[in-house]
Structures are given as C-alpha cells and as structure tokens.
Motif scaffolding. Structure first.
Motif, mmCIF file in Angstrom:
data_model
loop_
_atom_site.group_PDB
_atom_site.id
_atom_site.type_symbol
_atom_site.label_atom_id
_atom_site.label_comp_id
_atom_site.label_asym_id
_atom_site.label_seq_id
_atom_site.Cartn_x
_atom_site.Cartn_y
_atom_site.Cartn_z
ATOM 1 N N THR A 58 0.834 -1.197 0.000
ATOM 2 C CA THR A 58 0.000 0.000 0.000
ATOM 3 C C THR A 58 0.865 1.242 0.000
ATOM 4 O OG1 THR A 58 -0.095 -0.023 2.407
ATOM 5 C CG2 THR A 58 -1.888 -1.134 1.214
ATOM 6 N N GLY A 59 2.165 1.039 -0.153
ATOM 7 C CA GLY A 59 3.068 2.174 -0.193
ATOM 8 C C GLY A 59 3.855 2.336 1.089
ATOM 9 N N ALA A 60 3.285 1.949 2.213
ATOM 10 C CA ALA A 60 3.989 2.066 3.483
ATOM 11 C C ALA A 60 4.858 0.834 3.682
ATOM 12 C CB ALA A 60 2.993 2.196 4.614
ATOM 13 N N LYS A 61 6.060 1.068 4.113
ATOM 14 C CA LYS A 61 6.965 -0.044 4.352
ATOM 15 C C LYS A 61 7.250 -0.156 5.834
ATOM 16 C CE LYS A 61 9.011 0.065 -0.143
ATOM 17 N NZ LYS A 61 10.154 -0.108 -0.940
ATOM 18 N N GLY A 62 7.382 -1.384 6.280
ATOM 19 C CA GLY A 62 7.687 -1.606 7.678
ATOM 20 C C GLY A 62 9.141 -1.308 7.979
ATOM 21 N N LYS A 63 9.436 -1.201 9.273
ATOM 22 C CA LYS A 63 10.817 -0.940 9.669
ATOM 23 C C LYS A 63 11.626 -2.211 9.554
ATOM 24 C CE LYS A 63 10.447 2.993 12.597
ATOM 25 N NZ LYS A 63 11.027 3.610 13.778
ATOM 26 N N SER A 64 12.902 -2.044 9.250
ATOM 27 C CA SER A 64 13.822 -3.172 9.164
ATOM 28 C C SER A 64 14.224 -3.600 10.569
ATOM 29 C CB SER A 64 15.067 -2.784 8.380
ATOM 30 O OG SER A 64 14.724 -2.426 7.069
ATOM 31 N N ALA A 65 14.642 -4.833 10.678
ATOM 32 C CA ALA A 65 15.078 -5.359 11.960
ATOM 33 C C ALA A 65 16.372 -4.678 12.386
ATOM 34 C CB ALA A 65 15.294 -6.860 11.866
ATOM 35 N N VAL A 66 16.505 -4.467 13.680
ATOM 36 C CA VAL A 66 17.704 -3.841 14.225
ATOM 37 C C VAL A 66 18.854 -4.834 14.156
ATOM 38 C CG1 VAL A 66 18.749 -2.919 16.322
ATOM 39 C CG2 VAL A 66 16.393 -2.331 15.737
ATOM 40 N N LYS A 67 19.979 -4.397 13.589
ATOM 41 C CA LYS A 67 21.169 -5.248 13.499
ATOM 42 C C LYS A 67 22.293 -4.748 14.381
ATOM 43 C CE LYS A 67 20.251 -6.744 8.782
ATOM 44 N NZ LYS A 67 20.733 -6.732 7.404
ATOM 45 N N TYR A 68 22.268 -3.442 14.693
ATOM 46 C CA TYR A 68 23.337 -2.850 15.480
ATOM 47 C C TYR A 68 22.753 -1.949 16.565
ATOM 48 C CZ TYR A 68 25.802 -4.327 11.301
ATOM 49 O OH TYR A 68 26.285 -5.060 10.252
ATOM 50 N N ARG A 69 23.378 -1.970 17.746
ATOM 51 C CA ARG A 69 22.948 -1.116 18.839
ATOM 52 C C ARG A 69 24.154 -0.333 19.343
ATOM 53 N NH1 ARG A 69 18.305 -1.316 21.120
ATOM 54 N NH2 ARG A 69 17.964 -3.477 20.534
ATOM 55 N N GLY A 70 23.995 0.972 19.449
ATOM 56 C CA GLY A 70 25.077 1.854 19.866
ATOM 57 C C GLY A 70 25.279 1.869 21.370
ATOM 58 N N PRO A 71 26.315 2.546 21.820
ATOM 59 C CA PRO A 71 26.644 2.583 23.244
ATOM 60 C C PRO A 71 25.581 3.277 24.091
ATOM 61 C CG PRO A 71 28.040 4.107 22.017
ATOM 62 C CD PRO A 71 27.260 3.308 21.010
ATOM 63 N N ASN A 72 24.791 4.145 23.508
ATOM 64 C CA ASN A 72 23.745 4.860 24.251
ATOM 65 C C ASN A 72 22.350 4.350 23.885
ATOM 66 O OD1 ASN A 72 25.628 6.567 25.529
ATOM 67 N ND2 ASN A 72 25.749 7.801 23.664
ATOM 68 N N LYS A 95 36.701 1.549 16.270
ATOM 69 C CA LYS A 95 35.842 0.399 16.568
ATOM 70 C C LYS A 95 35.449 -0.287 15.267
ATOM 71 C CE LYS A 95 34.752 1.583 20.990
ATOM 72 N NZ LYS A 95 34.583 0.850 22.162
ATOM 73 N N LYS A 96 34.988 -1.518 15.390
ATOM 74 C CA LYS A 96 34.493 -2.269 14.238
ATOM 75 C C LYS A 96 32.984 -2.354 14.349
ATOM 76 C CE LYS A 96 38.602 -5.071 13.758
ATOM 77 N NZ LYS A 96 39.171 -6.406 13.810
ATOM 78 N N ILE A 97 32.300 -2.363 13.197
ATOM 79 C CA ILE A 97 30.844 -2.419 13.191
ATOM 80 C C ILE A 97 30.353 -3.699 13.893
ATOM 81 C CG2 ILE A 97 30.585 -3.496 10.922
ATOM 82 C CD1 ILE A 97 28.393 -0.691 12.381
ATOM 83 N N GLU A 98 31.139 -4.768 13.810
ATOM 84 C CA GLU A 98 30.755 -6.027 14.437
ATOM 85 C C GLU A 98 30.651 -5.885 15.955
ATOM 86 O OE1 GLU A 98 33.470 -5.873 12.289
ATOM 87 O OE2 GLU A 98 32.349 -6.546 10.539
#
Length: 102
Positions: A58-72, A95-98
């Motif tokens: 319908t044009g609206a897209k859902g949010k993608s799953a969270v893959k990374y979480r920051g320190p805050n 830092k590394k993204i992993e």
C-alpha cells in the motif's frame, strides 16, 4: 473552446478514473492467477516468484530489523544510505561495526 484549467481538471478526473479501472483489472488478474495456481497445484516458486505469496504494497513499508545497537541505545538496521552519526564516530574511533551487532 475549453480553457487550460478546465482541460487540466478533466485530465485529472480521467487519470483518477483510469487508475480505478487499472486497479480493478489488476485485482481480476491476480484472482485469475491464484485460481489457476490452485487448480494446477502451482506455487510461487514454480513460476519463479517468492516462496510465499505477498500482498500488494500500500506504499507504506515496515521498519527493518535492528542489526546494530550503539553505546547509548541507538539502533541501526544496517541498510542502504548514510550510516548514522554514532556509527561514523565509532568507526573513526577505531571500533568495528561487528562490535555493535545485536
């Protein structure tokens, strides 16, 4: 002779009507395809499609799953486009993204 504004209004009305007719035709085509797939025992994979039938967007897209979480507690799905500032700063700091993978 019709004015420009009158012609533009008529064109907009015709475009809206054309879109309604197009949508009805699409619905009929999809119903026909589904009926034939059921009759012949076909799946979407059999005809080169996705594993599961998808509903039309319908044009609206859902949010993608969270893959990374920051320190805050910031989150990022790792999708296309610019990296969030917290990711850019962490990478600059060595830092590394992993390190932030959920």
């Amino acid at each position: 002779m019709a004015t420009y504004i009158e012609l533009m209004e008529k064109a907009q009305q015709l475009m809206a009507e054309a879109e309604q007719v197009r949508q009805k035709e699409i619905d009929a085509v999809i119903a026909d395809i589904r009926q034939k797939m059921e009759t012949y025992g076909l799946t979407a994979q059999d005809i080169g499609g996705a594993a599961a039938p998808r509903k039309r967007s319908t044009g609206a897209k859902g949010k993608s799953a969270v893959k990374y979480r920051g320190p805050n507690g910031e989150t990022w799905s790792g999708g296309r486009g610019r990296k969030p500032r917290w990711v850019q700063e962490a990478l600059k700091a060595g830092k590394k993204i992993e390190d932030f993978a959920v």
